[in-house]
Design an enzyme around this catalytic site. Structure first.
Site, PDB file in Angstrom:
ATOM      1  CD  GLU A  49      -2.870  -0.476   2.364  1.00 45.81           C
ATOM      2  OE1 GLU A  49      -3.081   0.392   2.840  1.00 45.81           O
ATOM      3  OE2 GLU A  49      -3.670  -1.503   2.782  1.00 45.81           O
ATOM      4  CG  ASP A  60      -3.805   7.852   8.239  1.00 48.82           C
ATOM      5  OD1 ASP A  60      -3.826   6.554   8.576  1.00 48.82           O
ATOM      6  OD2 ASP A  60      -3.866   8.507   7.178  1.00 48.82           O
TER       7      ASP A  60
END
Length: 300
Positions: A49, A60
């Protein structure tokens, strides 16, 4: 068949699970990411990724937020990340599937048609954590239109959906019905980042996702959690950071998990010890997955 699904099929045939490694592209610069990806693949990562740094990364945690800030400070853009993916293919001969993970604003700013064209030239899929399934059709259509225009096999890059413990059964069925590549199972109700322990109800959650992919009546009565690794592949991420946790996740739902995703732990290892530290962690995760077998999870 999308290259991601072909990758999972091959691993299933070998009795293995995919190790999906997240890196923040451009942290601390793109050349460092180039070397890091090569190292992770050589150490056993099956899918990479490439995280696109963004100023408002709502999904995040602090580790990837900090990495994103370093990458943005270095001037990293979506266009450069797409070019990095292309160079990993052509210059480094990286054959592992490459998946971009980007928030939707950079993609919209780039343009859906242009993004789909450039992604198809270098990558195999995209994950957009702030794009709900109800609003994903324009990007899906752009990816499919690009595949139809290509002179190759005409297979679209996968738009990989995310599900969470809070996803309702009705919405889960809708997401699964249109899933491509694999289903990204977010393990926690929170942001990315390593956890000391995994949620106690993770086994039930993954079981429900697997049942949705193979049909309600597919479980064998004598093995209520012994669900087969068939249907759309499922991979578990968020909170997984150690070899022991990788082993535990591989045993969820009677071994029905197809892959694990490790992000923050690798980003942190790279920030502290460079490529060597990230490669060492990847090797440990690989060994844990290969030794996990298909038994039931002992932790849940």
């Amino acid at each position: 068949m999308n290259t991601l699904e072909a990758c999972f099929d091959q691993l299933r045939a070998q009795g293995q699970r995919a190790l999906i490694a997240y890196v923040c592209a451009g942290d601390p610069n793109l050349e460092a990411t180039f070397d890091l990806v090569k190292g992770l693949v050589s150490a056993g990562a099956d899918i990479i990724e490439l995280g696109v740094p963004f100023s408002d990364p709502v999904a995040d945690g602090p580790v990837i937020q900090a990495a994103g800030q370093r990458a943005l400070a270095a001037g990293t853009t979506l266009r450069q990340v797409l070019d990095l993916a292309r160079r990993l293919r052509t210059d480094a001969q990286v054959e592992a599937p490459l998946v971009l993970m980007s928030y939707y604003n950079p993609i919209l700013g780039y343009g859906l048609e242009a993004f789909s064209r450039d992604l198809a030239a270098a990558g195999d899929g995209v994950i957009v954590p702030d794009l709900p399934v109800e609003e994903s059709e324009p990007l899906r259509q752009a990816l499919e239109a690009q595949a139809e225009q290509s002179q190759g096999n005409g297979i679209a890059c996968a738009l990989i959906p995310l599900v969470a413990p809070t996803t309702t059964p009705q919405r889960l069925r809708r997401i699964v019905a249109g899933a491509q590549g694999f289903i990204y199972c977010v393990s926690v109700t929170g942001v990315t980042g390593s956890r000391q322990s995994l949620p106690p109800d993770l086994d039930t959650y993954i079981t429900n996702v697997r049942r949705a992919t193979v049909g309600e009546g597919s479980a064998e009565p004598s093995r209520p959690y012994g669900l087969p690794r068939t249907g759309v592949p499922i991979a578990v991420g968020f909170g997984v950071g150690t070899p022991e946790q990788a082993r535990q996740v591989a045993g969820l739902a009677g071994g029905a998990v197809d892959g694990i995703i490790v992000g923050s732990a690798l980003v942190e290892a790279h920030a502290r010890g460079g490529v060597e530290a990230a490669v060492s962690l990847t090797r440990s995760l690989r060994q844990a997955l290969d030794a996990s077998g298909g038994g039931s999870c002992a932790c849940c």
